[in-house]
Structures are given as structure tokens and as C-alpha cells.
Scaffold this active site. Structure first.
Site, PDB file in Angstrom:
ATOM      1  N   SER A 265     131.708  83.402  33.961  1.00 25.21           N
ATOM      2  CA  SER A 265     131.997  83.719  32.564  1.00 25.21           C
ATOM      3  C   SER A 265     130.706  83.808  31.772  1.00 25.21           C
ATOM      4  O   SER A 265     129.717  83.141  32.093  1.00 25.21           O
ATOM      5  CB  SER A 265     132.871  82.629  31.932  1.00 25.21           C
ATOM      6  OG  SER A 265     132.109  81.460  31.682  1.00 25.21           O
ATOM      7  N   ASP A 266     130.710  84.652  30.743  1.00 30.56           N
ATOM      8  CA  ASP A 266     129.620  84.544  29.781  1.00 30.56           C
ATOM      9  C   ASP A 266     129.818  83.240  29.026  1.00 30.56           C
ATOM     10  O   ASP A 266     130.906  82.668  28.997  1.00 30.56           O
ATOM     11  CB  ASP A 266     129.615  85.751  28.833  1.00 30.56           C
ATOM     12  CG  ASP A 266     128.234  85.996  28.242  1.00 30.56           C
ATOM     13  OD1 ASP A 266     127.393  85.081  28.270  1.00 30.56           O
ATOM     14  OD2 ASP A 266     127.988  87.115  27.741  1.00 30.56           O
ATOM     15  N   TRP A 267     128.754  82.764  28.393  1.00 28.23           N
ATOM     16  CA  TRP A 267     128.775  81.455  27.744  1.00 28.23           C
ATOM     17  C   TRP A 267     129.689  81.515  26.515  1.00 28.23           C
ATOM     18  O   TRP A 267     129.393  82.167  25.527  1.00 28.23           O
ATOM     19  CB  TRP A 267     127.360  81.046  27.366  1.00 28.23           C
ATOM     20  CG  TRP A 267     126.623  80.295  28.429  1.00 28.23           C
ATOM     21  CD1 TRP A 267     126.011  79.091  28.284  1.00 28.23           C
ATOM     22  CD2 TRP A 267     126.409  80.663  29.801  1.00 28.23           C
ATOM     23  NE1 TRP A 267     125.440  78.693  29.477  1.00 28.23           N
ATOM     24  CE2 TRP A 267     125.670  79.640  30.418  1.00 28.23           C
ATOM     25  CE3 TRP A 267     126.781  81.762  30.577  1.00 28.23           C
ATOM     26  CZ2 TRP A 267     125.295  79.679  31.762  1.00 28.23           C
ATOM     27  CZ3 TRP A 267     126.412  81.816  31.917  1.00 28.23           C
ATOM     28  CH2 TRP A 267     125.685  80.779  32.490  1.00 28.23           C
TER      29      TRP A 267
END
Length: 753
Positions: A265-267
Site C-alpha cells: 500500500s502507499d502510506w
């Protein structure tokens, strides 16, 4: 605490030779066994809690392994242009290390502008060596989102508007990085084509456009480049967030493309446990949960794929099939990275790395215009050189978002010019304008004090007076990495140059004809002064060796060979997304206040469809300021007549086009042979032409070479959304060969049976 020590455990204690001789060694540590066997054995030994723990972060940039089994933790790092400095365990603030400075490489727009696949491999290998030396396991890049609008603040991290060019440039980058036992994480999958509303938007796009324009670089990254991880995006598609999206992650990535790697996932991109479980996410980072207020010992326990997942399993509401799949993917990644005993040690800031950064910068700089051959600088015409503009003295490696870096050094344009010409010429500087005097991101400070209280008129008058008494004037301006310019988190507010630069450029053009404008940016900009300025260079963000790369081009030590990876429209309305599509979102919804939070996302319709960049300019016959693929040289090149090995092909055939290229100038240089394909009669609307091949060829004065490019039916196909398949319709096609999208030198027709 600054950083926890990685647990290596049994892995480093037991040598491979001992494991091979002693049958009591667990299979998961036995290098004589296949990775598949080792993964299955490790999985069987793990507890439910250990499996779930592997799926989410334990700090800002790391996730746990399995200490009991000696399976190490994973350490990730930004970014695509250099290894990010160390931050605190739980915070974005700097850890205060003194040994985490690195070499900054040119931004990916500059790499793509080289149109050189070998440069991409060199870039990836060098960057991977620095990541490996810094003990990183996953490099969070490269970015391959398509350039849809010149206002996107993050375009400088991407590779341009064309899916074919991006696909061909990203694959060697990935292979170069991963040759070091460091995984790439190709991002942001998918449709993250603007920063405004990136967390609160829902992209509406037809399947044909999705498959023809926005997915090809990601597909190439995983099917040709074998990127070991891929990063989900922030935006929504089909009403689901991209990092937990059934259609993107399961249906397309894992089923259609057969991806066996890890989806990261992106942050802060995850917001639903059940969707994260079922819709393809494997590893969760940066979620914005307040776990401590829920009474947990550790905020990370409250991530969506942490205790909430464990609770669902223990309550019988979900099974463990998805869990085991996620863990197997992570274990496979471990055997390529953290548990790979054969990976090299890497190195940082070597002379080789500096040379690679400089060479990529030289090859990426694009000579847009050179009327009257102002460049290269000829000191026989005078040795007084005026350098004007804030970007000549401003550090650009700090700022811009997550790709901000802490470098060992950054050679600024003024310093590079002085270093190259200082012994032979009188180089003087004038500020010209004041833009952003800051220089800090996440605690990394540039160390510069650029404060200047003079008025715009005072700055302009000083610059004009210096220009009048100089033999050459080099204006170094453009954008910077401040918020609302080339920077993550927000888009640009306008297409024009900021800080009164247009007025400065116009005034300088009136007083000196030996005048070159150098634009430092990752985006196209408006140029209302273009008719009055004889020479323009597009210089990008070039990293540690920026000034030296620029000076090499200005002096002629290097012959420019860069080509634009995206079109420069004359005005913003000439861009398809602004003319026909929705940007930054639906106007009625904007007026109603949508997009302010995730509960009320704003819709963004890509009404322009497949007509992105030069496809739009060609179809609507809108002349660009500078076209996709454009770039001049200090030499000249002559194209012969294109030939083909066959004029009629079947669906199974390949066809080769050959053209002779001759250097007709007085300098050694490089030209990029660009092959475009045109479908002359189609049952669906298609672009006038599409890039389907390119080769960069180096030639000495008078030298000529034959360049061949081979394609198959994939280069002739469009995506049929109803059939959900690629279709190459029988009929007449034309191959167009030139050195930019609007400079076609030779054509040849052929027929597909």
C-alpha cells in the site's frame, strides 16, 4: 529509539555448506531446496499471529519478519531518484544519522528524456547499489503514472505521456535495481495522475483507455521487468480505493497478468480491513490509525491488516486462504531480498555513480531551440558570461515530497558553469528574481540562505545591466520543488512560470541576442516570450551532478541528444484533459464542496479517452509549442528512405523496418529513430499515430548506420472493451519514421491480412 536492529537469527548463523550436509536443518533455511519448498516449510511453521504480523508495518518504513524462525524484517525506502535519509522509528522527523547521505540521480523525467534503455539499466543498477549498501530491501519506485496534465505536481517523478516509451524505459531500471537483491515497488497503481484530491477522488474511465494508456507501463513492469513488488495508489476506481481494489489488484494484476509478487500500500492508502483482506493487498504501510487510544500496546497493532484481521479470523468471519497467499508472497520476496545470501554488498557515492548521474543528466537535457546557434558557447566570440536566475543557485535535491534527498553534494548550475569556464571566462551572476527562499523537507535542510529584500525592479535592473555588458547570457529559471510547483501533495496553480520570470526573460531578450533560457522543471511551462528567445534548454532536476551536466551541454563537451517525453502545449487549453476531460474534478461537485474528505469523494472523468498528449494534438491538429519526441542537436542528421522486409503480413508475422541515418554535421552526436504506426482504416476511432519503437544511435561526423526496428501485431492492436481482448484488424497500415512526433522523415505502407 532511532532504528531497531534487524533480526537475522539463524540465517547468518548457519552456513549454506552446513545446511547442505546436515539433514536436521529446517527446509526453509536449506538453500539446496527450491524456493517453493522453503516457502511452504516456513509457512507451515508459522503461527497465526506471526503470519498476520508480517502483513503490516512495525515502524514508518519497516515491517516485521518472524524472529522465532530467523526470518528478517523488511526495510523500505523512498525513492526513485536516490535513497531517502533515515527517519525516526515512529515519526517523519530525521533520525540524525551522519552516514545516510547519498548521490541524487536525475529525476525520472530526465531519465525518460534520454530515450536510452542502456542509461535506464545503469541508473537502476547504481541506485540499487546505494540502496543495498544502506541495507534497504524495497525501493519505493519507480513511478510510471502517465502525464495527463502539466499541472500535476508529481509529474517530475514519472516518465512522460506515452505508455510505450514509459514501458520500455522502466523495465531496464527495474532489472538494474533488482540485480542488487533490492526489490523495486512500481507505483502508483493506478490512475494517480494528479495530486489534487489524490485521497478523495474517484476516477471514471472507460476500459479501452485504461488498457491502452494507463496500464501498459505497469504490465511491462511486472510481466517483462518482474518487479518484485508494486505499490497501490491513493485514488478510487470503480468506487474502491486502489490499494484495496478488486478489479485492479485481483482481476487484472494477479489473475490476468499472473503477478506473483507483493502488493504494497502507499502510506495511508488503506481504510477498510475486509476490502484489504479480499481485494489484493499484501503489505500495509503508513495507515492513519490512532491505535494507542484503542488501548493497544502499539499503534501498528491497529492497522487494518493487523489486530482487526486477526479478530476476524478468530471469530470465524473470515478464513485463512487469503492470509496464506499474502504470507507466501512475502516469503518469496524474502528469499530474493532479506534471505538472499548471494546478493552483492553495494556501495554509495562511488566515482562510478557520480559519472552515471552526470552522463544521464547530459543525455536527458533537451535542446528545444537554438536559433542562430547561440550554443555551444564559443569563447572566441567573447568571454564575458552572465548567469542570471535563482535556479542557478538554488538546491533542488531537498523538497518535492517523498523523493526529497539528503545528498553528499549538489553541484549547482552556477558552480558547474564557473568550474567549466572560470579559467577562460569572466562569469558573473545576477539574481533576476526571488522565488522560494526556503529549503527544508522533513528536517533535511539545504543550508542555504536565499533571502533577498530587493524589489522586483531592482533585481530586474541589475540583471539587465549585467546582460548588456556580457557576451553570453544564460538565464536559469523554471520551477522548483516548493508546494504548488513540482511537488507531491498539491498541483501547480497555473501553467505559467512563477516569480515574474516571464518579464525578466523578455527584458533580457531585448538587450542581448546571445541568450539562452535554461528551464529547470519536471513539467511543461508556458513560454509567451518564445519568439524573442533564440535558445531554450529543458534541463529537468538533475540531482548531484546537475551543474556539471548542464555545463557540459553549454560548452559543447557533450552534444545534446535528449528528446521530450511529453508534449509542451502552447496554452493549458491545448491539453486534452483541460479541453475535454475533467480537471481537477467535476465542476458541479467542486462547487458543492465534494472532495474534502473520503466520505464525499469527487469524480474525475477522463473524457478525453485515449487522446492523451501528442495523440490529442495530432487528432485535433493543434500545433504544440514543442512536440513529444522533439529535441535538437549541435549536429545534423539525415534520414534515408525507410524499407521493410515485407509488405503483407499475417497475424503471426513480425515485420522489420530499416532506415539509414547519417551524421551530416561536424560533431559526434546521437539521434533517436522513432517509429510510429498509423492504422489507415479502422472500425474504431484511433490516434493519427502511436509510438511503437525507438532506437538511439551514436554517430561520428560523416558516419552512417542502418537502424532496424521490428514489431508484431501487438503494435497494430487496439483494446476491444466488449470482447476484453486486443484486436489487430486486417487492412492497411503505415509506418512513420522520424525524430519527433511532428517531424516524420520517411513512411512505408504495409498490409495486415
Amino acid at each position: 529509539m532511532l532504528k531497531k536492529t534487524a533480526i537475522v537469527g539463524l540465517l547468518t548463523i548457519i552456513s549454506p555448506s552446513f545446511m547442505a550436509q546436515n539433514t536436521t536443518i529446517p527446509v526453509y533455511l536449506d538453500e539446496s531446496k527450491s524456493v517453493g519448498q522453503r516457502v511452504q516449510d516456513a509457512l507451515a511453521r508459522m503461527t497465526l499471529e506471526e503470519k498476520v504480523a508480517m502483513l503490516h508495518a512495525q515502524s514508518k518504513f519497516s515491517s516485521p519478519g518472524v524472529p522465532r524462525l530467523g526470518i528478517p524484517e523488511f526495510w523500505t525506502t523512498d525513492g526513485p531518484h536516490g535513497v531517502r535519509p533515515e527517519v525516526m522509528w515512529d515519526e517523519w522527523n530525521q533520525a540524525g544519522w551522519t552516514n545516510d547521505s547519498i548521490i541524487a540521480y536525475p529525476a525520472l523525467t530526465a531519465l525518460s528524456a534520454t530515450w536510452n534503455k542502456k542509461m535506464s539499466w545503469n541508473y537502476g543498477k547504481a541506485l540499487g547499489e546505494e540502496a543495498r549498501y544502506r541495507k534497504k530491501d524495497i525501493l519505493l519506485g519507480p513511478g510510471v503514472n502517465i502525464y495527463r496534465t502539466p499541472l500535476n505536481g508529481r509529474n517530475f517523478e514519472y516518465m512522460g505521456e506515452d505508455p510505450y516509451l514509459t514501458s520500455k524505459m522502466v523495465v531496464p531500471y527495474i532489472k538494474g535495481v533488482q540485480s542488487n537483491g533490492v526489490a523495486t515497488s512500481v507505483k502508483h497503481y493506478a490512475l494517480n495522475n494528479q495530486e489534487m484530491f489524490r485521497h478523495t477522488s474517484n476516477v471514471i474511465i472507460d476500459d479501452r483507455t485504461l488498457y491502452e494508456i494507463y496500464l501498459p507501463p505497469f504490465k511491462a513492469a511486472v510481466t517483462e521487468g518482474d518487479s518484485w513488488t508494486i505499490m497501490g495508489a491513493y485514488d478510487m476506481y470503480k468506487g474502491q480505493y486502489a490499494s484495496q481494489n478488486q478489479y485492479l489488484l485481483n482481476d487484472i494484476l494477479k489473475k490476468e497478468w499472473g503477478y506473483k509478487g507483493v502488493v504494497v500500500s502507499d502510506w495511508g492508502a488503506v481504510n477498510n480491513t475486509e476490502q484489504a483482506i479480499h481485494n489484493g493487498l499484501d503489505l500495509e504501510f503508513g495507515s492513519w490509525t490512532n491505535g494507542l487510544s484503542a488501548g493497544t500496546k502499539n499503534a501498528y497493532d491497529n492497522y487494518y491488516l493487523a489486530q482487526p484481521y486477526l479478530n476476524l479470523i478468530k471469530s470465524g468471519k473470515v478464513g485463512t486462504q487469503e492470509l496464506d497467499d499474502k504470507v507466501m508472497r512475502l516469503l518469496n520476496l524474502a528469499y530474493k531480498t532479506t534471505m538472499n545470501t548471494k546478493k552483492p554488498f553495494g556501495n554509495v557515492a562511488s566515482e562510478e555513480h557520480k559519472a552515471i548521474a552526470k552522463e544521464i543528466g547530459e543525455e536527458g537535457i533537451v535542446l528545444l531551440k537554438n536559433y542562430g546557434n547561440v550554443l555551444p558557447i564559443d569563447l572566441n566570440k567573447g568571454n564575458r558570461i552572465a548567469v542570471i536566475g535563482e535556479n542557478a543557485i538554488k538546491i533542488m535535491t531537498v523538497g518535492g515530497g517523498s523523493s526529497s534527498l539528503k545528498v553528499k553534494y549538489e553541484t549547482l548550475p552556477l558552480d558547474g558553469i564557473k568550474s567549466r569556464f572560470g579559467n577562460q571566462a569572466n562569469v558573473q551572476f545576477a539574481r533576476g528574481y526571488v522565488g522560494d527562499i526556503g529549503g527544508e523537507y522533513n528536517g533535511v535542510k539545504s543550508g542555504q540562505d536565499l533571502k533577498d529584500d530587493r524589489s522586483a525592479d531592482e533585481l530586474l535592473n541589475e540583471a539587465v545591466e549585467l546582460a548588456k555588458k556580457s557576451d553570453y547570457v544564460i538565464f536559469v529559471g523554471g520551477l522548483n520543488k516548493s508546494d504548488f510547483q513540482d511537488s507531491e501533495g498539491n498541483d501547480r496553480k497555473s501553467y505559467g512560470l512563477p516569480y515574474n520570470q516571464d518579464n525578466v526573460i523578455a527584458a533580457l531578450a531585448k538587450v542581448n541576442k546571445n541568450f539562452a533560457v535554461v528551464l529547470v522543471s519536471g513539467n511543461a511551462v508556458a513560454m509567451p516570450w518564445i519568439k524573442d528567445v533564440p535558445t531554450v534548454l529543458q534541463s529537468w532536476y538533475l540531482g548531484s551532478e546537475a551543474g556539471n551536466s548542464l555545463a557540459a551541454i553549454l560548452s559543447g563537451d557533450a552534444n545534446p541528444s535528449g528528446k521530450l517525453p511529453f508534449s509542451f502545449p502552447v496554452k493549458l487549453e491545448d491539453n486534452a484533459a483541460h479541453n475535454l476531460g475533467e480537471y481537477p474534478g467535476n465542476k458541479e461537485e467542486l462547487a458543492a464542496g465534494k472532495g474534502k474528505d473520503q466520505k464525499n469523494p469527487i469524480n474525475i472523468r477522463y473524457n478525453e479517452g485515449i487522446f492523451v498528449g501528442y495523440r490529442w494534438h495530432d487528432t485535433k491538429k493543434i500545433k504544440p509549442l514543442f512536440s513529444f519526441g522533439h529535441g535538437l542537436s549541435y549536429s545534423t542528421f539525415e534520414f534515408g528512405k525507410a524499407k521493410t522486409d515485407k509488405t503483407i503480413i499475417s497475424q503471426e508475422d513480425k515485420i522489420t523496418f530499416t532506415v539509414n541515418i547519417k551524421n551530416t554535421g561536424k560533431r559526434a552526436g546521437a539521434e533517436v529513430v522513432q517509429l510510429y504506426i498509423s492504422d489507415l482504416k479502422s472500425s474504431v476511432q484511433r490516434p493519427v499515430k502511436e509510438l511503437k519503437g525507438f532506437e538511439k544511435v551514436y554517430l561520428n561526423p560523416g558516419e552512417q548506420k542502418e537502424v532496424s526496428i521490428t514489431i508484431d501485431k501487438t503494435a497494430l492492436s487496439f483494446f476491444d472493451a466488449e470482447k476484453h481482448e486486443w484486436v489487430a484488424e486486417p487492412g492497411a497500415f503505415e509506418a512513420l519514421i522520424g525524430n519527433s512526433s511532428d517531424e516524420i522523415k520517411t513512411k512505408v505502407k504495409f498490409t495486415l491480412q
